[in-house]
Design a protein around this motif. Structure first.
Motif, PDB file in Angstrom:
ATOM      1  N   MET A   1       0.828  -1.215   0.000  1.00  0.00           N
ATOM      2  CA  MET A   1       0.000   0.000   0.000  1.00  0.00           C
ATOM      3  C   MET A   1       0.863   1.267   0.000  1.00  0.00           C
ATOM      4  O   MET A   1       0.482   2.298  -0.566  1.00  0.00           O
ATOM      5  N   LYS A   2       2.022   1.179   0.622  1.00  0.00           N
ATOM      6  CA  LYS A   2       2.910   2.350   0.659  1.00  0.00           C
ATOM      7  C   LYS A   2       3.295   2.786  -0.753  1.00  0.00           C
ATOM      8  O   LYS A   2       3.296   3.983  -1.056  1.00  0.00           O
ATOM      9  N   GLU A   3       3.617   1.825  -1.600  1.00  0.00           N
ATOM     10  CA  GLU A   3       4.006   2.154  -2.972  1.00  0.00           C
ATOM     11  C   GLU A   3       2.830   2.746  -3.737  1.00  0.00           C
ATOM     12  O   GLU A   3       2.996   3.690  -4.531  1.00  0.00           O
ATOM     13  N   PHE A   4       1.626   2.210  -3.508  1.00  0.00           N
ATOM     14  CA  PHE A   4       0.424   2.727  -4.159  1.00  0.00           C
ATOM     15  C   PHE A   4       0.195   4.191  -3.774  1.00  0.00           C
ATOM     16  O   PHE A   4      -0.070   5.043  -4.627  1.00  0.00           O
ATOM     17  N   ILE A   5       0.326   4.491  -2.482  1.00  0.00           N
ATOM     18  CA  ILE A   5       0.115   5.854  -2.001  1.00  0.00           C
ATOM     19  C   ILE A   5       1.203   6.791  -2.507  1.00  0.00           C
ATOM     20  O   ILE A   5       0.926   7.919  -2.925  1.00  0.00           O
ATOM     21  N   GLN A   6       2.435   6.334  -2.503  1.00  0.00           N
ATOM     22  CA  GLN A   6       3.541   7.184  -2.958  1.00  0.00           C
ATOM     23  C   GLN A   6       3.327   7.647  -4.395  1.00  0.00           C
ATOM     24  O   GLN A   6       3.535   8.821  -4.725  1.00  0.00           O
ATOM     25  N   SER A   7       2.892   6.755  -5.256  1.00  0.00           N
ATOM     26  CA  SER A   7       2.751   7.072  -6.679  1.00  0.00           C
ATOM     27  C   SER A   7       1.370   7.576  -7.058  1.00  0.00           C
ATOM     28  O   SER A   7       1.146   7.967  -8.211  1.00  0.00           O
ATOM     29  N   LEU A   8       0.440   7.557  -6.130  1.00  0.00           N
ATOM     30  CA  LEU A   8      -0.918   8.050  -6.404  1.00  0.00           C
ATOM     31  C   LEU A   8      -0.880   9.521  -6.814  1.00  0.00           C
ATOM     32  O   LEU A   8      -0.241  10.333  -6.151  1.00  0.00           O
ATOM     33  N   PRO A   9      -1.534   9.901  -7.917  1.00  0.00           N
ATOM     34  CA  PRO A   9      -1.642  11.333  -8.227  1.00  0.00           C
ATOM     35  C   PRO A   9      -2.353  12.060  -7.081  1.00  0.00           C
ATOM     36  O   PRO A   9      -3.314  11.536  -6.513  1.00  0.00           O
ATOM     37  N   LYS A  10      -1.856  13.246  -6.752  1.00  0.00           N
ATOM     38  CA  LYS A  10      -2.405  13.988  -5.613  1.00  0.00           C
ATOM     39  C   LYS A  10      -2.680  15.437  -5.987  1.00  0.00           C
ATOM     40  O   LYS A  10      -2.027  15.998  -6.871  1.00  0.00           O
ATOM     41  N   VAL A  11      -3.630  16.022  -5.276  1.00  0.00           N
ATOM     42  CA  VAL A  11      -3.984  17.435  -5.428  1.00  0.00           C
ATOM     43  C   VAL A  11      -4.080  18.028  -4.035  1.00  0.00           C
ATOM     44  O   VAL A  11      -4.814  17.509  -3.187  1.00  0.00           O
TER      45      VAL A  11
END
Length: 335
Positions: A1-11
């Motif tokens: 999940m850490k990798e998913f969150i790190q690369s998730l597009p964010k605003v």
């Protein structure tokens, strides 16, 4: 999940640029500008970031701002934040700045905004990060000062999308600035305001009704009023919540007690933001990770925070559509 969150597009929609002043840059600017600060090392500064409420934070926040004097200082401050955005895959950010924190000590409005704006323009071309700029009024100051600040903004309306209201809620009701916000609305600015962080849920009603705001900064006290929560869901009124900030300032004692995930699951347009990350110990990815570590979610729920932020942002509909497609595609690919 850490990798998913790190690369998730964010605003990011709730970020005080003065609150990104890391101790290392504070020391560098203090030396360069010959400004005395009451700390002898970076470690001493970090040790001082042990707040027990909002006011204790604000005291050191304004103290740190004293090292910001020249346009280049504001540029470097903003650029350092934008580089962190790149690391965290923040595609769009809407940045608060507090002109009164600087004009009150003799720094010109032009110096402040030109330095910040120059960095934002550079980020659009070199980092592919888009941005909007929001000018906040300090609610512990008076209405006259807010009107003066609004007047100073007139020659920079091309750079400023909205006005906001920050600093301590206690003893400074939204109604104190109703006339200023009405004038700002007449001039074409959008409006946001801090409400329901240290103050009661009633402060959220006041900000919505008196200041005609389009989104609420913080707003976590909404859960004290079930009817208010229902209204927020029905009207899709966004909350720009700052989880690590809330823990640092004792709005909640532990992240496990935070209501952000329950609000998400109730259908509130809630978003994750970093507030004053240099002081509160985390930028965007840090905040996402802290929430998920304490209140585990599935990937669809985590991604919904970004989708909500895109919806709540002040960008064009076409740009919202582009970012939504990119984010949803990322979520779908990682199911």
């Amino acid at each position: 999940m850490k990798e998913f969150i790190q690369s998730l597009p964010k605003v990011e929609l709730h970020l005080h640029i003065e609150g990104t002043l890391e101790p290392e840059l504070m020391f560098e600017l203090a030396k360069r500008n010959k400004v005395d600060i009451p700390f002898n090392s970076v470690t001493e500064v970090r040790d001082a970031y042990n707040f027990h409420n909002l006011q204790s934070f604000l005291d050191i926040y304004f103290q740190g701002a004293n090292v910001l004097i020249h346009e280049q200082d504001f540029f470097e401050l903003t650029w350092a934040y934008l580089l962190r955005c790149k690391e965290d895959n923040v595609l769009h950010t809407e940045v608060f700045f507090d002109p009164q924190a600087h004009t009150e000590r003799g720094i010109s409005f032009d110096t402040v905004i030109n330095g910040i704006h120059r960095a934002l323009v550079k980020a659009a071309t070199e980092l592919n990060i888009s941005s909007k700029l929001i000018m906040c009024f300090l609610r512990h100051l008076d209405e006259v000062s807010a009107f003066e600040t609004l007047a100073q903004a007139q020659t920079h309306k091309d750079k400023i999308i909205a006005v906001g209201l920050d600093s301590t809620e206690i003893g400074n009701p939204a109604g104190k600035f109703e006339r200023v916000f009405n004038q700002a609305l007449e001039q074409g600015f959008l409006t946001v305001a801090h409400a329901g962080e240290e103050g009661a849920a009633s402060n959220i009603y006041e900000a919505l009704n008196l200041l005609k705001i389009t989104r609420i900064d913080h707003g976590v006290r909404c859960t004290d009023d079930n009817e208010l929560v229902k209204q927020l869901v029905t009207e899709r009124t966004p909350l720009t919540v700052c989880p690590l900030s809330n823990i640092k300032l004792k709005v909640f004692e532990r992240m496990e007690q935070h209501n952000i995930v329950s609000l998400l699951r109730k259908g509130v347009c809630v978003t994750i933001n970093s507030d004053d990350p240099a002081y509160f110990g985390g930028y965007m990815t840090d905040n996402f990770l802290a929430v998920n570590n304490a209140l585990p979610m599935n990937k669809t729920e985590i991604g919904q925070f970004t989708l909500n932020a895109i919806e709540a942002s002040f960008i064009s509909q076409s740009e919202k559509q582009r970012l939504t497609i990119a984010t949803q595609s990322y979520i779908d690919q990682h199911q």
